[in-house]
Motif scaffolding. Structure first.
Motif, mmCIF file in Angstrom:
data_model
loop_
_atom_site.group_PDB
_atom_site.id
_atom_site.type_symbol
_atom_site.label_atom_id
_atom_site.label_comp_id
_atom_site.label_asym_id
_atom_site.label_seq_id
_atom_site.Cartn_x
_atom_site.Cartn_y
_atom_site.Cartn_z
ATOM 1 N N ARG A 253 0.816 -1.208 0.000
ATOM 2 C CA ARG A 253 0.000 0.000 0.000
ATOM 3 C C ARG A 253 0.853 1.264 0.000
ATOM 4 N NH1 ARG A 253 -2.753 -1.152 4.203
ATOM 5 N NH2 ARG A 253 -4.341 -2.372 3.105
ATOM 6 N N ARG A 254 1.973 1.234 0.690
ATOM 7 C CA ARG A 254 2.815 2.433 0.763
ATOM 8 C C ARG A 254 3.384 2.798 -0.607
ATOM 9 N NH1 ARG A 254 8.271 0.481 3.870
ATOM 10 N NH2 ARG A 254 8.097 2.565 4.698
ATOM 11 N N TYR A 255 3.660 1.800 -1.443
ATOM 12 C CA TYR A 255 4.146 2.066 -2.799
ATOM 13 C C TYR A 255 3.009 2.494 -3.727
ATOM 14 C CZ TYR A 255 8.769 0.406 -1.567
ATOM 15 O OH TYR A 255 10.017 0.284 -0.982
ATOM 16 N N LEU A 256 1.830 1.947 -3.485
ATOM 17 C CA LEU A 256 0.658 2.384 -4.243
ATOM 18 C C LEU A 256 0.348 3.851 -3.968
ATOM 19 C CD1 LEU A 256 -1.975 -0.519 -4.086
ATOM 20 C CD2 LEU A 256 -1.078 0.595 -6.143
ATOM 21 N N GLU A 257 0.428 4.231 -2.697
ATOM 22 C CA GLU A 257 0.150 5.625 -2.339
ATOM 23 C C GLU A 257 1.178 6.569 -2.944
ATOM 24 O OE1 GLU A 257 -0.635 6.492 1.740
ATOM 25 O OE2 GLU A 257 -1.787 4.653 2.057
ATOM 26 N N ARG A 258 2.411 6.117 -3.020
ATOM 27 C CA ARG A 258 3.475 6.969 -3.551
ATOM 28 C C ARG A 258 3.356 7.145 -5.064
ATOM 29 N NH1 ARG A 258 9.156 7.802 -3.083
ATOM 30 N NH2 ARG A 258 9.551 9.502 -4.539
ATOM 31 N N ARG A 259 3.043 6.055 -5.780
ATOM 32 C CA ARG A 259 3.036 6.102 -7.235
ATOM 33 C C ARG A 259 1.633 6.142 -7.857
ATOM 34 N NH1 ARG A 259 7.252 8.275 -7.580
ATOM 35 N NH2 ARG A 259 9.213 7.305 -8.223
ATOM 36 N N LYS A 260 0.589 5.925 -7.056
ATOM 37 C CA LYS A 260 -0.815 6.090 -7.463
ATOM 38 C C LYS A 260 -1.368 4.963 -8.335
ATOM 39 C CE LYS A 260 -0.541 9.934 -5.265
ATOM 40 N NZ LYS A 260 -0.970 9.941 -3.843
ATOM 41 N N THR A 261 -0.577 4.350 -9.194
ATOM 42 C CA THR A 261 -1.088 3.268 -10.039
ATOM 43 C C THR A 261 -0.396 1.958 -9.694
ATOM 44 O OG1 THR A 261 0.518 3.486 -11.845
ATOM 45 C CG2 THR A 261 -1.426 4.926 -11.906
ATOM 46 N N VAL A 262 -1.052 0.847 -10.005
ATOM 47 C CA VAL A 262 -0.499 -0.473 -9.711
ATOM 48 C C VAL A 262 0.811 -0.690 -10.468
ATOM 49 C CG1 VAL A 262 -0.853 -2.956 -10.007
ATOM 50 C CG2 VAL A 262 -2.722 -1.522 -9.158
ATOM 51 N N ILE B 110 6.126 7.113 1.858
ATOM 52 C CA ILE B 110 5.042 7.503 2.760
ATOM 53 C C ILE B 110 5.503 7.589 4.209
ATOM 54 C CG2 ILE B 110 2.646 7.030 3.483
ATOM 55 C CD1 ILE B 110 3.038 7.674 0.508
ATOM 56 N N SER B 111 6.441 6.720 4.630
ATOM 57 C CA SER B 111 6.836 6.651 6.046
ATOM 58 C C SER B 111 7.520 7.918 6.538
ATOM 59 C CB SER B 111 7.762 5.452 6.290
ATOM 60 O OG SER B 111 7.086 4.245 6.042
ATOM 61 N N ILE B 112 8.329 8.551 5.677
ATOM 62 C CA ILE B 112 9.052 9.749 6.098
ATOM 63 C C ILE B 112 8.121 10.953 6.027
ATOM 64 C CG2 ILE B 112 10.984 11.287 5.628
ATOM 65 C CD1 ILE B 112 12.509 8.917 4.530
ATOM 66 N N ASN B 113 7.832 11.525 7.174
ATOM 67 C CA ASN B 113 6.881 12.639 7.236
ATOM 68 C C ASN B 113 7.538 13.996 7.005
ATOM 69 O OD1 ASN B 113 4.514 11.102 7.699
ATOM 70 N ND2 ASN B 113 5.154 10.789 9.817
ATOM 71 N N LYS C 1 11.744 0.065 10.437
ATOM 72 C CA LYS C 1 11.169 -1.142 11.041
ATOM 73 C C LYS C 1 10.695 -0.861 12.466
ATOM 74 C CE LYS C 1 13.979 -4.513 8.501
ATOM 75 N NZ LYS C 1 15.108 -5.470 8.597
ATOM 76 N N LYS C 2 11.489 -0.085 13.203
ATOM 77 C CA LYS C 2 11.141 0.247 14.583
ATOM 78 C C LYS C 2 9.801 0.969 14.657
ATOM 79 C CE LYS C 2 12.814 3.087 18.458
ATOM 80 N NZ LYS C 2 13.854 4.072 18.866
ATOM 81 N N SER C 3 9.510 1.789 13.650
ATOM 82 C CA SER C 3 8.254 2.545 13.617
ATOM 83 C C SER C 3 7.119 1.734 12.995
ATOM 84 C CB SER C 3 8.438 3.842 12.833
ATOM 85 O OG SER C 3 8.603 3.577 11.450
ATOM 86 N N ASN C 4 7.390 0.450 12.745
ATOM 87 C CA ASN C 4 6.421 -0.409 12.036
ATOM 88 C C ASN C 4 6.103 0.140 10.650
ATOM 89 O OD1 ASN C 4 6.061 -2.396 14.086
ATOM 90 N ND2 ASN C 4 4.775 -0.940 15.217
ATOM 91 N N ARG C 5 7.086 0.867 10.102
ATOM 92 C CA ARG C 5 6.996 1.439 8.750
ATOM 93 C C ARG C 5 5.815 2.398 8.606
ATOM 94 N NH1 ARG C 5 10.863 -1.526 6.116
ATOM 95 N NH2 ARG C 5 11.234 -3.631 6.880
ATOM 96 N N LYS C 6 5.435 3.040 9.725
ATOM 97 C CA LYS C 6 4.254 3.910 9.712
ATOM 98 C C LYS C 6 4.568 5.391 9.903
ATOM 99 C CE LYS C 6 1.349 0.526 9.160
ATOM 100 N NZ LYS C 6 0.460 0.049 10.222
ATOM 101 N N GLY C 7 5.774 5.729 10.380
ATOM 102 C CA GLY C 7 6.038 7.147 10.575
ATOM 103 C C GLY C 7 7.396 7.433 11.181
ATOM 104 N N MET C 8 8.227 8.162 10.451
ATOM 105 C CA MET C 8 9.529 8.564 10.966
ATOM 106 C C MET C 8 9.857 9.946 10.402
ATOM 107 S SD MET C 8 12.108 6.190 8.633
ATOM 108 C CE MET C 8 13.604 7.031 9.169
ATOM 109 N N ALA C 9 10.835 10.574 11.003
ATOM 110 C CA ALA C 9 11.310 11.870 10.521
ATOM 111 C C ALA C 9 12.825 11.882 10.637
ATOM 112 C CB ALA C 9 10.692 13.011 11.329
ATOM 113 N N ILE C 10 13.451 12.750 9.872
ATOM 114 C CA ILE C 10 14.910 12.838 9.845
ATOM 115 C C ILE C 10 15.323 14.255 10.215
ATOM 116 C CG2 ILE C 10 16.972 12.608 8.415
ATOM 117 C CD1 ILE C 10 15.318 10.704 6.618
#
Length: 278
Positions: free
Chosen positions: A41-50, A169-172, A130-139
């Motif tokens: 899903r994270r790649y779908l959200e980034r690129r929009k198409t399958v 998607i993970s990097i906010n 991985k630590k964030s369960n691939r749901k949210g991180m920042a740099i």
């Protein structure tokens, strides 16, 4: 087409590519894709198409395999990377994102270390993802006192593309802290090389503005915070550069050159570590 149908089609495309060329793919991420829809899903959200999303994941799988990321561990890197606190994770920001810190002033390009440095960066980024369960991180990139000696446009472009491709998607956001005025022109050059969907992640702040993002108690001391966590800790069995270099048949002259460059950075990091004990 509903979302689950898109995910199933996406998985089928990637699976077919993997079956035709298994040796070129990162097995860990393939296994994650098979059991976790979010990995798709994270790649779908980034690129929009399958089709575009599947192509992006296939390229990422090959990229991770090229850099041998799934086989990496702390011992694959020189102890000095950890002693300097070049890249590390430390607590969370005010939004709950896991944080990855980078100290750009300690970066210097050496040909023999270029691949190792890039592997280290991806390894740390992947570990925090991985630590964030691939749901949210920042740099947070510390740019205090950087100069042209720390500047590498190729690496900067590669780094941002890698962040976006490996952690879609993970990097906010990516917070650039205390960019010197004299380096603004260089930043504009870097920005012009970034894809538009990554450039919008970049944020700037100076001085105490950083506390708008991270509570003082959670911010490392070298950035003006009160966090007592020791991010200079060297993992067990990591070799110092001299031994690390000898294992790779580097000349003593080359090793000494790197250590001479790193000496002031290591001394600064050692002094900062002493402050944690006060």
């Amino acid at each position: 087409m509903d979302e689950q149908s898109k995910i199933d089609e996406f998985r089928s495309i990637v699976r077919k590519a993997y079956e035709s060329d298994k040796e070129s793919f990162d097995l860990d991420l393939i296994e994650l894709m098979e059991k976790d829809d979010w990995a798709i899903r994270r790649y779908l959200e980034r690129r929009k198409t399958v089709a575009a999303g599947a192509e992006m994941l296939i390229n990422t799988l090959k990229f991770r395999n090229k850099y041998n990321i799934s086989q990496m561990s702390d011992v694959n890197f020189p102890a000095e990377y950890f002693k300097m606190g070049l890249v590390f994770d430390c607590t969370k920001d005010k939004q709950g994102n896991d944080l990855m810190y980078m100290r750009h002033r300690f970066y210097r390009k050496f040909k023999d270390l270029d691949l190792i440095w890039r592997q280290f960066l991806i390894y740390q980024m992947d570990r925090i993802d991985k630590k964030s369960n691939r749901k949210g991180m920042a740099i947070i990139v510390d740019l205090n006192n950087i100069s042209m000696d720390n500047t590498d446009l190729d690496y900067a472009r590669w780094g941002m593309k890698t962040f976006g491709d490996c952690c879609p998607i993970s990097i906010n956001y990516v917070l650039l802290y205390n960019l010197p005025r004299v380096m603004i022109t260089v930043w504009n050059m870097v920005k012009s090389l970034l894809p538009k969907d990554l450039a919008h992640l970049m944020k700037f702040c100076n001085g105490d503005e950083i506390f708008d993002y991270v509570d003082r108690k959670n911010l490392p001391k070298y950035l003006g915070g009160d966090c007592q966590l020791n991010h200079y800790q060297v993992p067990a069995d990591c070799l110092p550069l001299e031994e690390f270099g000898h294992q790779k048949d580097w000349s003593q002259k080359h090793i000494d050159k790197i250590l001479k460059t790193w000496k002031p950075y290591l001394e600064k990091a050692e002094n900062e570590m002493k402050l944690l004990q006060q």
